[in-house]
Design a protein around this motif. Sequence first.
Motif: not given
Length: 161
Positions: A11-20, A62-75
């Motif tokens: 999403l970070c690669d293809i979406a315009a800035a501000g698209v979450f 964090l929402l998708l599309g904000v920061d391409a390097e965010v890690k998401y945990e599995t709970t």
Amino acid sequence: GEIVRGLNRDLCDIAAAGVFATAVLVRLGPDRGRVEYANAGHDPPLLTAPDGCATGLNDASLLLGVDAEVKYETTCVEVSPRSRLFLFTDGLHEAMSPQGEHFGRARVSKLFSETNHMPLEEQLSAMLDRVRAFCERDDFEDDVTLVGIFWPDSDQEDHCT
């Protein structure tokens, strides 16, 4: 978590800035007593015990599309037979009465608990009916999606609606 991380990078690669976007990914595997999930800013799913006690699965990142390097945990959470898991979009709790009052997350949680005795499909229909009655209209201003999953006592019962 890794799947959500990949979705976020894409999403970070293809979406315009501000698209979450928000998302919650749930894995139901052969171990029927366990659920794994990753949440990217979505409303927390609700897990209800057989007695109707509802618990929010609040491990949102964090929402998708904000920061391409965010890690998401599995709970992982343990579930017992006759438990129910509910996922829903924000249009459910943001539904508004004619007086301008939101239905609210507390009412959503309470309503899932109060209707826990019903068969799953009837429960979801009753949820929508009560929110419509609160709004005093048949349609919703925002999208409303409900997903319910039921853990039966045996393999003979239906478990998804």
